[in-house]
Design a protein around this motif. Structure first.
Motif, PDB file in Angstrom:
ATOM      1  N   THR A 135       0.865  -1.170   0.000  1.00  0.00           N
ATOM      2  CA  THR A 135       0.000   0.000   0.000  1.00  0.00           C
ATOM      3  C   THR A 135       0.906   1.225   0.000  1.00  0.00           C
ATOM      4  N   TRP A 136       0.318   2.394  -0.124  1.00  0.00           N
ATOM      5  CA  TRP A 136       1.125   3.608  -0.105  1.00  0.00           C
ATOM      6  C   TRP A 136       1.661   3.848   1.298  1.00  0.00           C
ATOM      7  N   THR A 137       2.794   4.528   1.370  1.00  0.00           N
ATOM      8  CA  THR A 137       3.422   4.851   2.646  1.00  0.00           C
ATOM      9  C   THR A 137       3.357   6.356   2.863  1.00  0.00           C
ATOM     10  N   PRO A 138       2.753   6.825   3.944  1.00  0.00           N
ATOM     11  CA  PRO A 138       2.646   8.272   4.164  1.00  0.00           C
ATOM     12  C   PRO A 138       4.008   8.905   4.388  1.00  0.00           C
ATOM     13  N   ASP A 139       4.201  10.071   3.809  1.00  0.00           N
ATOM     14  CA  ASP A 139       5.420  10.836   4.027  1.00  0.00           C
ATOM     15  C   ASP A 139       5.170  11.718   5.242  1.00  0.00           C
ATOM     16  N   GLN A 140       5.625  11.277   6.416  1.00  0.00           N
ATOM     17  CA  GLN A 140       5.304  11.983   7.653  1.00  0.00           C
ATOM     18  C   GLN A 140       5.858  13.396   7.659  1.00  0.00           C
ATOM     19  N   ALA A 141       6.973  13.599   6.969  1.00  0.00           N
ATOM     20  CA  ALA A 141       7.561  14.940   6.917  1.00  0.00           C
ATOM     21  C   ALA A 141       6.611  15.923   6.241  1.00  0.00           C
ATOM     22  N   MET A 142       5.892  15.438   5.206  1.00  0.00           N
ATOM     23  CA  MET A 142       4.934  16.311   4.525  1.00  0.00           C
ATOM     24  C   MET A 142       3.802  16.703   5.457  1.00  0.00           C
ATOM     25  N   VAL A 143       3.340  15.755   6.272  1.00  0.00           N
ATOM     26  CA  VAL A 143       2.251  16.031   7.208  1.00  0.00           C
ATOM     27  C   VAL A 143       2.732  16.976   8.310  1.00  0.00           C
ATOM     28  N   ASP A 144       3.910  16.704   8.854  1.00  0.00           N
ATOM     29  CA  ASP A 144       4.425  17.494   9.967  1.00  0.00           C
ATOM     30  C   ASP A 144       4.732  18.935   9.565  1.00  0.00           C
ATOM     31  N   ALA A 145       4.987  19.159   8.272  1.00  0.00           N
ATOM     32  CA  ALA A 145       5.321  20.509   7.810  1.00  0.00           C
ATOM     33  C   ALA A 145       4.107  21.428   7.773  1.00  0.00           C
ATOM     34  N   LEU A 146       2.921  20.872   7.901  1.00  0.00           N
ATOM     35  CA  LEU A 146       1.698  21.662   7.863  1.00  0.00           C
ATOM     36  C   LEU A 146       1.147  21.848   9.271  1.00  0.00           C
ATOM     37  N   ALA A 147       0.344  22.870   9.450  1.00  0.00           N
ATOM     38  CA  ALA A 147      -0.236  23.150  10.763  1.00  0.00           C
ATOM     39  C   ALA A 147      -1.693  23.561  10.616  1.00  0.00           C
ATOM     40  N   GLY A 148      -2.437  23.443  11.708  1.00  0.00           N
ATOM     41  CA  GLY A 148      -3.815  23.915  11.742  1.00  0.00           C
ATOM     42  C   GLY A 148      -4.700  23.258  10.698  1.00  0.00           C
ATOM     43  N   PRO A 149      -5.593  24.054  10.089  1.00  0.00           N
ATOM     44  CA  PRO A 149      -6.528  23.515   9.099  1.00  0.00           C
ATOM     45  C   PRO A 149      -5.829  22.847   7.919  1.00  0.00           C
ATOM     46  N   HIS A 150      -4.651  23.350   7.556  1.00  0.00           N
ATOM     47  CA  HIS A 150      -3.915  22.737   6.455  1.00  0.00           C
ATOM     48  C   HIS A 150      -3.703  21.246   6.707  1.00  0.00           C
ATOM     49  N   LYS A 151      -3.244  20.929   7.915  1.00  0.00           N
ATOM     50  CA  LYS A 151      -2.936  19.536   8.227  1.00  0.00           C
ATOM     51  C   LYS A 151      -4.195  18.677   8.196  1.00  0.00           C
ATOM     52  N   HIS A 153      -6.981  19.086   6.507  1.00  0.00           N
ATOM     53  CA  HIS A 153      -7.453  18.870   5.144  1.00  0.00           C
ATOM     54  C   HIS A 153      -6.466  18.024   4.342  1.00  0.00           C
ATOM     55  N   PHE A 154      -5.198  18.144   4.637  1.00  0.00           N
ATOM     56  CA  PHE A 154      -4.215  17.325   3.935  1.00  0.00           C
ATOM     57  C   PHE A 154      -4.373  15.851   4.311  1.00  0.00           C
ATOM     58  N   LEU A 155      -4.680  15.576   5.568  1.00  0.00           N
ATOM     59  CA  LEU A 155      -4.916  14.196   5.984  1.00  0.00           C
ATOM     60  C   LEU A 155      -6.143  13.624   5.273  1.00  0.00           C
ATOM     61  N   ARG A 156      -7.173  14.451   5.085  1.00  0.00           N
ATOM     62  CA  ARG A 156      -8.336  14.006   4.314  1.00  0.00           C
ATOM     63  C   ARG A 156      -7.945  13.757   2.863  1.00  0.00           C
ATOM     64  N   TYR A 157      -7.146  14.638   2.333  1.00  0.00           N
ATOM     65  CA  TYR A 157      -6.663  14.498   0.953  1.00  0.00           C
ATOM     66  C   TYR A 157      -5.941  13.167   0.767  1.00  0.00           C
ATOM     67  N   LEU A 158      -5.108  12.783   1.749  1.00  0.00           N
ATOM     68  CA  LEU A 158      -4.327  11.566   1.619  1.00  0.00           C
ATOM     69  C   LEU A 158      -5.195  10.315   1.528  1.00  0.00           C
ATOM     70  N   THR A 159      -6.408  10.370   2.095  1.00  0.00           N
ATOM     71  CA  THR A 159      -7.273   9.179   2.059  1.00  0.00           C
ATOM     72  C   THR A 159      -7.987   9.014   0.731  1.00  0.00           C
ATOM     73  N   ALA A 160      -7.951  10.034  -0.134  1.00  0.00           N
ATOM     74  CA  ALA A 160      -8.643   9.945  -1.418  1.00  0.00           C
ATOM     75  C   ALA A 160      -7.820   9.137  -2.414  1.00  0.00           C
ATOM     76  N   ALA A 161      -8.498   8.589  -3.397  1.00  0.00           N
ATOM     77  CA  ALA A 161      -7.807   7.826  -4.435  1.00  0.00           C
ATOM     78  C   ALA A 161      -7.081   8.778  -5.376  1.00  0.00           C
ATOM     79  N   SER A 162      -6.171   8.251  -6.165  1.00  0.00           N
ATOM     80  CA  SER A 162      -5.463   9.082  -7.147  1.00  0.00           C
ATOM     81  C   SER A 162      -6.243   9.037  -8.472  1.00  0.00           C
TER      82      SER A 162
END
Length: 216
Positions: A135-151, A153-162
């Motif tokens: 399965t895909w592997t999350p890039d934790q650095a990408m998640v950690d670089a965001l804060a607040g609402p950005h993070k 919504h980005f986590l929701r984005y990651l669950t969507a298909a490509s």
């Protein structure tokens, strides 16, 4: 040589039957709203036989399984799903069970609704990781670089298909785009167009699918 069986309703139960038969190469089963015999909401032609079959499957299956049901499944509601689970686990069946919140008018159709992927895909991804399946592997650095609402919504984005892309504006705004029959280029352009809001904001691409954007 390595097969993951995924099925919905009777299809989910069919894969549990396949696991009980020891199908060569089968390494796991994912059953969405699995079961059979329910010709109408709240009715089953023979719950006793259904539970007996699940007990037989659990006694003979050697692979891990993931079960996902919605609380408002009109055909296999919480009580019946719990009894099927007990029947399967009783003789030794391996089952990871999740009952997600009500979805739509009939949660039995959870797997059939593309929008519901954000509900079940994290459960599926974790199951695959736990059992060493691709399965895909999350890039934790990408998640950690965001804060607040950005993070969030980005986590929701990651669950969507490509194919999909996530864009962030200089003023802190963000947007993302996904297309079921799109190319990567479609996703990148779509996210930027939405984020830029007709040219009122300057945006840059943050991620494409599950990875950081590395283009110009």
């Amino acid at each position: 040589k390595r097969v993951l069986g995924i099925g919905h309703s009777t299809g989910g139960m069919s894969w549990l039957a396949a696991a009980a038969r020891g199908v060569p190469g089968l390494v796991g089963v994912v059953s969405f709203a699995g079961g059979t015999g329910s010709g109408a909401p709240g009715m089953n032609c023979s719950e006793a036989r259904l539970l007996s079959l699940y007990g037989d499957f659990g006694a003979h299956s050697k692979v891990p399984t993931l079960w996902i049901y919605a609380e408002n499944d009109n055909y296999f509601g919480p009580d019946l799903a719990a009894r099927m689970l007990a029947a399967y686990r009783g003789p030794g069946g391996q089952a990871e069970f999740h009952q997600v919140p009500p979805h739509g008018g009939d949660g039995h159709d959870l797997f059939l609704d593309p929008a519901a992927a954000q509900i079940w895909s994290p459960l599926l991804d974790q199951f695959l990781r736990t059992h060493g399946l691709p399965t895909w592997t999350p890039d934790q650095a990408m998640v950690d670089a965001l804060a607040g609402p950005h993070k969030d919504h980005f986590l929701r984005y990651l669950t969507a298909a490509s194919e999909k892309s996530f864009a962030i504006a200089e003023d802190g705004s963000w947007d993302w785009w996904i297309g079921s029959q799109a190319t990567v280029a479609d996703a990148v352009h779509g996210a930027l167009d939405r984020c830029q809001a007709g040219g009122s904001r300057k945006c840059k691409t943050y991620a494409v699918n599950f990875a950081p954007f590395t283009g110009p």
